[in-house]
Write an enzyme that holds these catalytic residues in place. Structure first.
Site, PDB file in Angstrom:
ATOM      1  N   CYS A 137       0.733  25.250  -5.489  1.00 14.46           N
ATOM      2  CA  CYS A 137       0.572  23.854  -5.120  1.00 14.46           C
ATOM      3  C   CYS A 137       1.775  23.054  -5.612  1.00 14.46           C
ATOM      4  O   CYS A 137       2.289  23.304  -6.699  1.00 14.46           O
ATOM      5  CB  CYS A 137      -0.708  23.313  -5.751  1.00 14.46           C
ATOM      6  SG  CYS A 137      -0.984  21.570  -5.374  1.00 14.46           S
TER       7      CYS A 137
ATOM      8  N   HIS B 266     -13.926   8.168  -5.127  1.00 16.77           N
ATOM      9  CA  HIS B 266     -13.856   6.721  -4.976  1.00 16.77           C
ATOM     10  C   HIS B 266     -14.956   5.972  -5.722  1.00 16.77           C
ATOM     11  O   HIS B 266     -14.785   4.835  -6.115  1.00 16.77           O
ATOM     12  CB  HIS B 266     -14.015   6.328  -3.500  1.00 16.77           C
ATOM     13  CG  HIS B 266     -12.762   6.476  -2.725  1.00 16.77           C
ATOM     14  ND1 HIS B 266     -12.468   7.598  -2.017  1.00 16.77           N
ATOM     15  CD2 HIS B 266     -11.718   5.632  -2.555  1.00 16.77           C
ATOM     16  CE1 HIS B 266     -11.297   7.443  -1.424  1.00 16.77           C
ATOM     17  NE2 HIS B 266     -10.830   6.268  -1.741  1.00 16.77           N
TER      18      HIS B 266
ATOM     19  N   HIS C 195       0.835  -1.201   0.000  1.00 16.91           N
ATOM     20  CA  HIS C 195       0.000   0.000   0.000  1.00 16.91           C
ATOM     21  C   HIS C 195       0.874   1.258   0.000  1.00 16.91           C
ATOM     22  O   HIS C 195       1.733   1.414   0.858  1.00 16.91           O
ATOM     23  CB  HIS C 195      -0.890  -0.016   1.247  1.00 16.91           C
ATOM     24  CG  HIS C 195      -1.706   1.240   1.399  1.00 16.91           C
ATOM     25  ND1 HIS C 195      -1.698   1.987   2.553  1.00 16.91           N
ATOM     26  CD2 HIS C 195      -2.539   1.870   0.532  1.00 16.91           C
ATOM     27  CE1 HIS C 195      -2.506   3.014   2.389  1.00 16.91           C
ATOM     28  NE2 HIS C 195      -3.022   2.969   1.191  1.00 16.91           N
TER      29      HIS C 195
END
Lengths: 570, 570
Positions: free
Chosen positions: B287, B163, B139
């Site tokens: 960013c 998701h 992961h």
């Protein structure tokens, strides 16, 4: 105080022990005005030919030769034309500077009357008199060439031995207008011995780039053996002969002044050591032109042909400049936000202009800036080649600012107006060249960008693999205390990348020292090109090559280091 | 004090006004231990599943869904296999999370017993129970996935609306082992409305990248019109729903503590404003992932598909963090050389873990660092989207460190252990990928490297020439206060370069704001590729392209900006 300073050996003028007397030497006598450094400010306002304060003030001594050197080295159409003439055999074949029958005869007093554009600019060389007025217009160093107006170029050419190449001499001869009065041609050389005769001995392992002034680098393969570069192997980069300071004479002192403080300080070395706490810093020193030879493969640049060894890492011990400046009454404020601190060395050019540069006051005052006045290098007293008795150490900043043989510090509203601050150690875009560059458009190099080098093996070497693997070693570094956080290697032109092992401490800030790295990579080819590039703590990385960062001065050659090696299976 | 803080609107749990009560909400009830933030330190030692302090301490709440998201987004062989199945029509066609006859039935208590590798890691989704143990091994976010062990993924998927794509759901279904006891599937959604329902209104001109959380950028062509980017056009980058602080309730305060100081400070906004002098700074905010879409052309990366508008420039007004920390008794010393200052926002994930990151203490304490706690942006009270009532402004540093809705500051020996400091906003070499990356090997992005952008025209545009010339406009910026000193343009792939005109102030240090540039170049071709690159005051420049700086996270996309335009003669 300055009058007492000993410059013994600077130019090996036996009777020129101080800058004052140096300026009074016969070959400069006709023009010696205002060369006394303590008078510099008074003469500032009288400067006639431009903005270069130090040079103007140094008495209009002479620098035409240096101008010639730059001018002939750089891409002047005339140089190209001359090269064609030489190829074609149509260039003048007379011995440069020889007496030419039939030309007018001028005295040195006549020559000295031609010092600006209104009168024309003349110089002499041996028996020749030359009108170089047309050099001035596009001279890369600007008005600097005028400083040598009206005198002989020879003293400069003894300092810059590289001038004495046929091309430069032949170009000078193109400007021939007359002969110097017989007898005066020797006078110009009077008392002019070899100013480098008193330079120190150096370790034979150094790779010499020029002997006079002495410039030599560490063989790259030696660099990675030690985190700390041994002093005798450390690269040397000089502009002039090496000063020889005799501390026992009591003549050496450091003068510190400020534009806005009435108080000045004058300290000898003992006073400096006993007044301020000592501070050590491990910091790498790198010439702005390190790796220039790699950039030259794209297109020739002008400067010393450094490989990758104009860099080293040492432990420097001295006193914090910050402490000295605080003692002088300097405080950081909005008012002095953009002030500079100028350093002057005892090394001087024939105009008595000392090597001088400056750094931002904010760097000098930063408690985390670690700027020190160093009297020790690697645990021993500084050697003459590294600035005995005192040099400035400006961690994270290019070597040009680490003034050796330090004798004067000035806190000033503006950055140094010296040649080395204003007209050298700057970079431009690849399409800029000497004929059209405006040096005022670029900032002086201070912090340097991230770089990395393969030190072992060397380009072109044949390497025997071990267990099918190629072992690589090198160094990486970035300016401003930005530690190297990653070194990447590619053996397939960037298709895949390997992360090298970093051998030295990784700090994200105040990482003044380099980081050595190694990698051991499987390879099956018979030859390979190795690419290395580093990433610093601000995630700056290197440009892929030299092509798009090429600049006429050949500085900041920080593209990926690429070497080709042949491989022998084990 | 913390218990009183109002998180109204954070997740629109009507009864979850504080983090404590949020943690006590029913869907987290079975695992709610140690979520009270003021107890965090006590629970630190009890953390069971890894190093991520904030998350572990936040009560093992749940984040499997986030893990799933990352896992399915990133290049797992399984994802590829699944994609093939979907293409081939062999993937499961059942509705994800539907009740499947014949599978074992588990209660939420059964599921909750599977929270680590020894028991296996289970989660639930609607009526489905899943064993995701095999996700854990590689992961990308490390053990973070374990935080959601034993509970429903749905609350997370309401937060991360992205998701709910078929691929993620289908992948989850591959791990299906059973059904949840009937009735409990609704319980997992109890009280779970749309946590984004209370987000503020935004200007329609913004280009939305994700709605929930809200992430949107300024159209690039608008950016160059103003040195100061209007607040309503300023890019927005959120991780969670926008907190809604009601100052009139008296619940808002800023807590400041230090690892080695007994004294802590707790200040409301008025106290902060009246205790410390105000300070304004003009600084650009960017960013880390700005220009990611350009890097994605080399190879897809994972993150928001930013063009060049995830950057803006504003005037920020607040109090100096340095002043506050001095008040707390912090002094810079060798001891705290590498300490950090952690900032926590009021924006929290469902585990009650606040958005938190840290910066070096040396940056916070640097009088020239200009770090402020800002309550105004562009002359007006901060908007909710930009952190009302207080955000940290860290000039020269990536946007991820400019914590919004600031509620807590901690001076600590180590950097933040948060996900955003440790496992995000880092870069790796191009050959690293999610299956083999070790986030601990790379430093968190702080200062950013030099970048530049053509804002006008845009890539692909057809431009009408004026007097045969192509007018170009854009911006350039570098981190760490390193001002942009030069912007170069090439219309012939780097063969020749033009120097652009810089429109905004050029300062060599403390240049926190961007520099806009323009150029007007003659061109005869019918189409051209424009390259732009900038050089900063440390002479860092940009890599030529994105290929060799490609990284799986798509951050630091600072290669030359290259656009193609078609040209119409005038």
């Amino acid at each position: 105080m300055l009058l007492n300073q000993v410059y013994k050996g600077c130019l090996v003028f036996s009777r020129c022990q101080t800058r004052k007397s140096f300026a009074e030497a016969s070959w400069l006598r006709t023009l010696s005005t205002g060369t006394e450094r303590s008078n510099r400010h008074e003469f500032n306002e009288k400067a006639q030919f431009g903005s270069s304060r130090l040079f103007m003030l140094a008495g209009l001594g002479a620098a035409a030769a240096a101008g010639f050197y730059y001018y002939t080295k750089y891409n002047l159409p005339k140089v190209l034309a001359l090269e064609n003439k030489v190829k074609e055999g149509t260039a003048s074949e007379r011995e440069p500077g020889s007496y030419v029958d039939g030309l007018p005869v001028y005295s040195s007093v006549d020559v000295a009357k031609h010092r600006d554009e209104s009168t024309g600019v003349w110089v002499s060389y041996k028996s020749g008199v030359y009108d170089i007025t047309h050099f001035i217009k596009s001279h890369p160093g600007g008005n600097k060439i005028l400083l040598g107006a009206g005198v002989s170029v020879e003293p400069f050419w003894n300092l810059y031995a590289i001038h004495k190449q046929p091309k430069t001499l032949a170009l000078l001869e193109e400007y021939r207008i007359g002969n110097l009065t017989k007898g005066e041609e020797d006078d110009s050389m009077m008392n002019m011995g070899d100013p480098y005769a008193n330079d120190p001995q150096r370790h034979p392992v150094l790779t010499i780039r020029t002997k006079k002034p002495f410039n030599a680098e560490t063989p790259t393969s030696l660099l990675v053996d030690n985190f700390i570069t041994p002093t005798e192997f450390f690269y040397v980069r000089h502009h002039f002969p090496v000063p020889d300071v005799d501390l026992s004479s009591g003549d050496y002192s450091l003068e510190i002044i400020s534009d806005n403080e009435k108080k000045g300080l004058s300290l000898n070395l003992d006073q400096l050591k006993t007044t301020y706490a000592s501070h050590s810093v491990t910091a790498s020193l790198q010439c702005s032109g390190n790796r220039r030879s790699e950039m030259n493969r794209t297109k020739p640049t002008k400067g010393l042909e450094w490989a990758q060894g104009a860099m080293g890492n040492a432990v420097w011990k001295g006193v914090r400049l910050r402490d000295v400046l605080l003692d002088l009454g300097i405080k950081e404020s909005d008012e002095n936000e953009h002030w500079h601190v100028e350093f002057e060395g005892l090394d001087i050019d024939p105009t008595s202009a000392p090597y001088a540069v400056s750094i931002p006051l904010s760097k000098a005052m930063d408690p985390r800036g670690d700027v020190i006045l160093a009297y020790e290098m690697n645990g021993e007293t500084l050697t003459r080649d590294h600035g005995f008795p005192l040099r400035v150490v400006v961690p994270g900043t290019t070597g040009a600012r680490w003034v050796k043989w330090l004798t004067r510090i000035e806190v000033a509203r503006n950055e140094s107006q010296s040649h080395w601050q204003q007209n050298d150690y700057k970079s431009f875009n690849p399409s800029s060249d000497w004929d059209k560059v405006d040096f005022s458009t670029a900032p002086a190099i201070q912090e340097m960008p991230v770089t990395s080098v393969v030190c072992d093996p060397q380009d072109g070497e044949t390497v025997e693999l071990k267990d099918g693997k190629l072992k690589l070693k090198g160094y990486a570094w970035s300016g401003g205390g930005r530690g190297v956080v990653r070194v990447d290697i590619s053996l397939d032109s960037g298709k895949t990348w390997h992360v090298a092992e970093l051998l030295d401490p990784v700090k994200l800030s105040r990482q003044w020292a380099w980081t050595r790295w190694q990698a051991n990579l499987p390879v099956t080819a018979k030859e390979t090109e190795v690419w290395v590039r580093a990433v610093d703590s601000s995630y700056n990385t290197q440009p892929e090559g030299m092509e798009h960062i090429w600049n006429m001065r050949g500085v900041l050659a920080v593209g990926y280091h690429k070497i080709k090696v042949s491989l022998k299976a084990d």
